[in-house]
Design an enzyme around this catalytic site. Structure first.
Site, mmCIF file in Angstrom:
data_model
loop_
_atom_site.group_PDB
_atom_site.id
_atom_site.type_symbol
_atom_site.label_atom_id
_atom_site.label_comp_id
_atom_site.label_asym_id
_atom_site.label_seq_id
_atom_site.Cartn_x
_atom_site.Cartn_y
_atom_site.Cartn_z
ATOM 1 C CB CYS A 312 -0.985 -0.031 1.165
ATOM 2 S SG CYS A 312 -2.378 1.107 0.929
ATOM 3 C CG HIS A 396 -4.447 -3.252 2.715
ATOM 4 N ND1 HIS A 396 -3.748 -2.931 3.855
ATOM 5 C CD2 HIS A 396 -4.664 -2.085 2.074
ATOM 6 C CE1 HIS A 396 -3.560 -1.621 3.921
ATOM 7 N NE2 HIS A 396 -4.113 -1.090 2.845
ATOM 8 C CD GLU A 398 -2.978 -6.093 5.282
ATOM 9 O OE1 GLU A 398 -3.678 -5.078 5.453
ATOM 10 O OE2 GLU A 398 -2.282 -6.252 4.261
#
Length: 423
Positions: A312, A396, A398
């Site tokens: 990001c 993202h 995660e």
């Protein structure tokens, strides 16, 4: 106050807000003096920079907050979103009408330091926040927002807000909650109109930790909670610009020994930890502004030929470090249902996104290959270098709950470090 204790005036989807006026009635007539009695007075309001105002029921923390208004299309993970330091300085309008039914719990916390708790400043929803109905909940969502200082507004036509952002971009706004309904609308409009935009703002330093830390908490599973970190394995140093906890957890879960340094650490600070790999984290604000202090460090680390992964904001700053440029997006990408084409595999991954700036893919230098691209608008979502072990993704990987199509980013990165370790 319940949602039905007064009749809020909603902005209809097919009517644009009228600058300089508080709101519009369903029939379009101006309602400057609506809701003047204490029984009818709204307890929350949202003012946009152009002077238009949305009324509703205030929840969460009391007071006034100023930020950039964005919309997020995720149907789940609302605690994760509001706790993500990448949302620092923003007010999040959820397009999904029902918010809060799973409550909140400490295991889903994303802040990794006290500073990182300065995440989203406000939240807007269509329906009233519902009581928690999940066995993992330890707090109601309203109570959780109040404890974190997040000002919330419900009973708003979020479709109208979303349509406005899609057509006109993300405006600066001011959101207020007063349990007695004593909201100074003129002051609220002035606060929104006078707010600094996100362009040129450095926010990462506000949410990053101030010192080094060893991180040993791994990823979470249904039956055993968080796993413990390995005693051996490749050493990964994470530069913290507002890192989410789940980035660290998934690195540990992939077998890395993780140390976290503040984003203003020097290249020497990083290299003194003898890293096998370096991760440049997510974070808020304008990457060019953060780059004023971070780029010299990142350039030295790139030259050190240590494998690097950017996520990001980290993706954007690594791009700046190799000579590319970033641009401000009109509405940004915020949601858990974004299709991204992976050029390496040819597959389309459904990913979580949260960014208001993007790398201008046309400015990537020779030797940089675009690896991912958004199928919504064609913006760059990843690159790698041919002559340096550097890779980065805009999305993202995660994010959880949500799509897990990109969890392999961490396994592949840590696995590549294992393969490079001396026998």
């Amino acid at each position: 106050m319940s949602l039905t204790s007064y009749a809020p005036v909603y902005l209809p989807v097919d009517l644009a807000p009228i600058p300089g006026h508080n709101t519009c009635s369903p029939h379009g007539s101006l309602q400057e003096n609506a809701m003047t009695t204490s029984a009818d007075r709204p307890t929350g309001a949202l003012a946009l920079a152009d002077g238009s105002v949305f009324y509703g029921v205030g929840t969460g923390a009391s007071g006034i907050a100023v930020g950039e208004l964005c919309f997020n299309t995720a149907m789940t993970g609302h605690q994760e979103i509001l706790a993500d330091p990448s949302y620092a300085g923003q007010v999040v309008c959820f397009t999904f009408p029902h918010v809060g039914n799973v409550g909140a719990n400490p295991e889903d916390e994303e802040a990794t330091s006290d500073a990182a708790r300065k995440a989203a400043v406000g939240m807007v929803s269509r329906m009233a926040i519902t009581p928690p109905a999940n066995y993992r909940a330890e707090q109601g969502f309203d109570e959780w927002m109040r404890a974190r200082g997040i000002i919330s507004l419900s009973g708003v036509d979020t479709r109208a807000l979303t349509r406005r952002i899609r057509e006109s971009g993300m405006p600066m706004c001011a959101i207020a909650h007063d349990t007695s309904g004593n909201i100074d609308i003129d002051a609220l409009k002035a606060a929104a109109a006078g707010a600094d935009t996100m362009e040129g703002r450095e926010l990462a330093a506000d949410v990053a930790r101030s010192g080094a830390e060893e991180w040993t908490e791994g990823d979470w599973s249904w039956d055993s909670g968080f796993c413990e970190g390995p005693e051996d394995g490749p050493r990964v140093v994470v530069l913290d610009y507002g890192v989410k906890a789940n980035i660290l957890r998934l690195l540990v879960g992939a077998g890395a020994r993780v140390a976290v340094l503040p984003g203003n650490a020097s290249a020497e600070d990083v290299l003194n930890m003898s890293p096998d790999g370096i991760v440049v984290s997510n974070g808020p604000g304008d990457p060019s502004a953060t780059g004023e202090y971070a780029l010299p460090t990142l350039k030295k680390l790139i030259d050190a030929n240590i494998p690097m992964l950017g996520i990001c904001l980290g993706h954007q700053m690594l791009a700046l470090a190799v000579g590319a440029k970033t641009i401000k997006m009109p509405q940004g990408h915020h949601g858990a249902n974004h299709p991204v084409k992976n050029h390496d595999t040819g597959q389309v991954e459904i990913v979580s996104m949260n960014h208001g700036f993007a790398v201008d893919g046309s400015t990537l230098p020779a030797g940089a290959t675009e690896t991912h691209v958004s199928l919504f608008d064609g913006t760059n979502c990843g690159f790698r270098l041919a002559d340096k072990p550097v890779q980065a993704v805009q999305h993202h990987p995660e994010a959880s709950p949500g799509p897990q199509d990109s969890f392999g980013v961490f396994e592949r990165f840590v696995g590549s470090l294992n393969s490079q370790a001396p026998a």
